[in-house]
Design a protein around this motif. Structure first.
Motif, short mmCIF file in Angstrom:
data_model
loop_
_atom_site.label_atom_id
_atom_site.label_comp_id
_atom_site.label_asym_id
_atom_site.label_seq_id
_atom_site.Cartn_x
_atom_site.Cartn_y
_atom_site.Cartn_z
N MET A 198 0.84 -1.21 0.00
CA MET A 198 0.00 0.00 0.00
C MET A 198 0.86 1.25 0.00
N ASP A 199 1.84 1.27 0.91
CA ASP A 199 2.76 2.41 0.95
C ASP A 199 3.47 2.57 -0.37
N LYS A 200 3.82 1.47 -0.93
CA LYS A 200 4.52 1.46 -2.21
C LYS A 200 3.67 2.17 -3.26
N CYS A 201 2.38 2.02 -3.14
CA CYS A 201 1.50 2.58 -4.16
C CYS A 201 1.38 4.10 -4.10
N LYS A 202 1.62 4.66 -2.90
CA LYS A 202 1.51 6.13 -2.78
C LYS A 202 2.44 6.84 -3.74
N LYS A 203 3.58 6.24 -3.95
CA LYS A 203 4.55 6.90 -4.83
C LYS A 203 4.06 6.94 -6.27
N TYR A 204 3.09 6.09 -6.57
CA TYR A 204 2.54 6.09 -7.93
C TYR A 204 1.50 7.20 -8.12
N ASP A 205 1.04 7.78 -7.04
CA ASP A 205 -0.01 8.80 -7.14
C ASP A 205 0.40 9.95 -8.05
N GLU A 206 1.64 10.39 -7.85
CA GLU A 206 2.12 11.52 -8.66
C GLU A 206 2.13 11.11 -10.14
N MET A 207 2.59 9.91 -10.39
CA MET A 207 2.65 9.44 -11.78
C MET A 207 1.25 9.34 -12.38
N ILE A 208 0.32 8.90 -11.57
CA ILE A 208 -1.06 8.75 -12.07
C ILE A 208 -1.63 10.10 -12.47
N SER A 209 -1.39 11.13 -11.62
CA SER A 209 -1.87 12.48 -11.97
C SER A 209 -1.26 12.95 -13.28
N LEU A 210 0.05 12.77 -13.40
CA LEU A 210 0.73 13.23 -14.61
C LEU A 210 0.30 12.42 -15.84
N TYR A 211 -0.02 11.19 -15.59
CA TYR A 211 -0.52 10.31 -16.67
C TYR A 211 -1.79 10.90 -17.27
N CYS A 212 -2.64 11.43 -16.41
CA CYS A 212 -3.89 12.05 -16.88
C CYS A 212 -3.63 13.26 -17.77
N PHE A 213 -2.49 13.90 -17.57
CA PHE A 213 -2.16 15.09 -18.37
C PHE A 213 -1.20 14.76 -19.51
N ASN A 214 -0.95 13.49 -19.72
CA ASN A 214 0.02 13.06 -20.75
C ASN A 214 1.39 13.70 -20.54
N GLU A 215 1.77 13.80 -19.30
CA GLU A 215 3.05 14.42 -19.00
C GLU A 215 4.11 13.42 -18.58
N LEU A 216 3.84 12.17 -18.80
CA LEU A 216 4.84 11.16 -18.46
C LEU A 216 5.66 10.81 -19.70
N SER A 217 6.89 10.44 -19.45
CA SER A 217 7.72 9.93 -20.55
C SER A 217 7.13 8.58 -20.99
N GLU A 218 7.54 8.18 -22.17
CA GLU A 218 7.01 6.90 -22.68
C GLU A 218 7.31 5.77 -21.73
N ARG A 219 8.49 5.79 -21.19
CA ARG A 219 8.93 4.72 -20.31
C ARG A 219 8.04 4.68 -19.06
N ASP A 220 7.85 5.86 -18.44
CA ASP A 220 7.04 5.92 -17.22
C ASP A 220 5.58 5.56 -17.49
#
Lengths: 206, 217
Positions: free
Chosen positions: B1-23
């Motif tokens: 669960m704790d591990k998943c918190k770090k994905y929160d930021e990526m998930i938000s950026l994913y919604c804005f298409n702001e992640l690199s292809e790799r991420d």
């Protein structure tokens, strides 16, 4: 928003061509008003602030360096004005402002100057108005940098690279601000979202 | 669960298409196996949809007409710099006047008026300064003396009277020249003559001789 057009207009304006200024205003006044409204949630203030930005730009067009984008420069001026305005207001106003912030100068209801949406019933209009205000309040409650980044990226589709230049941060930092803003808004608006689901009968839009 | 918190930021950026292809690939793969993160994505998307429902009011034509008029007013009010009247950029003010196609003679008249006013102000200042150095405030008298119009005789007489009164009251010792000038003025005013101030020592002596002659006649 073709940048080449802007370069030409700015050149003309620097030479004293007032027509060029009128064209720039016509081009950007809608956007300027929207951005200001996003920050201050008030029609009169949004109007005044966007006008102030145009005045500043007009008076200091000589300082504008043609290497940079006019649009970025203009928005920087506008956003700075919005932030200064909010700081001043914070010092002056008390918490009742949320009830009276849509009062106009002459006491008339500024909502009357909004285009009449005939498809909407009065109760729909009221619902939309309440919804807008709650969203507006939630955005207002974000920390400053998060708010700037969120408004510019979400409402204005400004590239993160440009936002980074504006707030003088690294792109990575800007991404963090954006993510945190979204998270905060999610927390604040969760209650509203459940109401939405009930109202819309579970429909999803867009 | 704790591990998943770090994905929160990526998930938000994913919604804005702001992640690199790799991420992007990383998060998609993760969500395949993580219910918590999949739910988080749904919730964030729905928050953003809600936020984007917020309507900027679409304003009427009348509003925009008033907007343009208000902007014009603000442009006309503001100086080109905001650091006070002493830093007003005159060149841009004149440029604005020129743009409005005001006839050039108005332009020239304004300029001449400014010149004339400055000249008069400087004159006044110099006169006041000289009077203070002379030790008696006769500038009122001197001003009136310069008038050649006989209708100003009354004003002149009053001014002389005032000067005389002041002279009596003052404890400042007059120089000989001033004494002579004053006496001349008094005498000539009694004779109903217009008075010109003597300009140099020779004039003073000549005038004094004239006075003596007049007195003895």
């Amino acid at each position: 928003m073709i940048k080449q057009e802007d370069i030409h207009l700015v050149q003309r304006l620097k030479q004293g061509d007032e027509e060029a200024f009128t064209e720039l205003v016509d081009k950007y006044k809608g956007k300027a008003f929207s951005i200001a409204y996003n920050f201050v949630n008030n029609i009169e203030d949004a109007r005044d602030l966007s006008q102030e930005a145009f005045v500043k730009v007009y008076n200091s067009i000589d300082k504008f360096q043609e290497g940079s984008t006019f649009y970025t420069w203009f928005y920087r001026v506008l956003v700075n004005l919005c932030l200064d305005f909010k700081k001043k207001k914070r010092l002056k106003t008390i918490s009742f402002s949320q009830f009276k912030h849509n009062q106009s100068d002459d006491g008339s209801d500024p909502m009357e100057r909004i285009k009449d949406e005939q498809a909407q019933s009065p109760s729909e209009k009221l619902l939309i108005k309440e919804q807008n205000e709650r969203i507006g309040q939630a955005i207002k409650s974000l920390p400053e940098k998060q708010r700037i980044v969120f408004i510019l990226r979400n409402y204005e589709n400004m590239p993160l690279k440009e936002i980074a230049l504006y707030i003088k941060s690294r792109e990575g930092t800007v991404k963090s601000h954006l993510a945190r803003a979204v998270k905060k808004l999610q927390e604040l608006l969760t209650e509203m979202q459940s109401d939405e689901v009930i109202d819309n009968g579970g429909q999803e839009n867009g | 669960m704790d591990k998943c918190k770090k994905y929160d930021e990526m998930i938000s950026l994913y919604c804005f298409n702001e992640l690199s292809e790799r991420d992007q690939k990383v998060i998609e793969v993760h969500m395949h196996t993580c219910q918590r993160c999949t739910t988080q994505l749904t919730e964030i998307k729905s928050t953003l949809q809600l936020v984007n429902k917020r309507q900027i009011p679409e304003m009427s034509t009348q509003f925009w007409e008033e907007y343009d008029a208000g902007l014009k007013e603000k442009l006309n009010k503001k100086p080109s710099t905001s650091s006070g009247i002493f830093n007003v950029d005159f060149s841009s003010i004149f440029l604005n006047i020129y743009r409005k196609s005001v006839p050039r003679f108005v332009y020239a008249t304004i300029f001449l008026l400014i010149l004339a006013t400055s000249y008069l102000v400087i004159q006044q200042y110099q006169l006041a300064k000289k009077d203070k150095m002379d030790g008696v405030d006769t500038h009122i008298v001197k001003e009136d003396i310069k008038r050649e119009d006989s209708s100003d005789t009354q004003i002149f007489e009053e001014a002389v009277q005032e000067a005389v009164t002041k002279k009596d009251q003052t404890i400042v010792h007059l120089s000989l020249e001033d004494e002579l000038i004053l006496q001349e003025m008094i005498l000539l005013s009694e004779l109903g003559e217009d008075v010109d101030l003597p300009l140099n020592d020779d004039d003073i002596i000549e005038d004094w001789e004239m006075i003596e002659n007049l007195s003895s006649s």
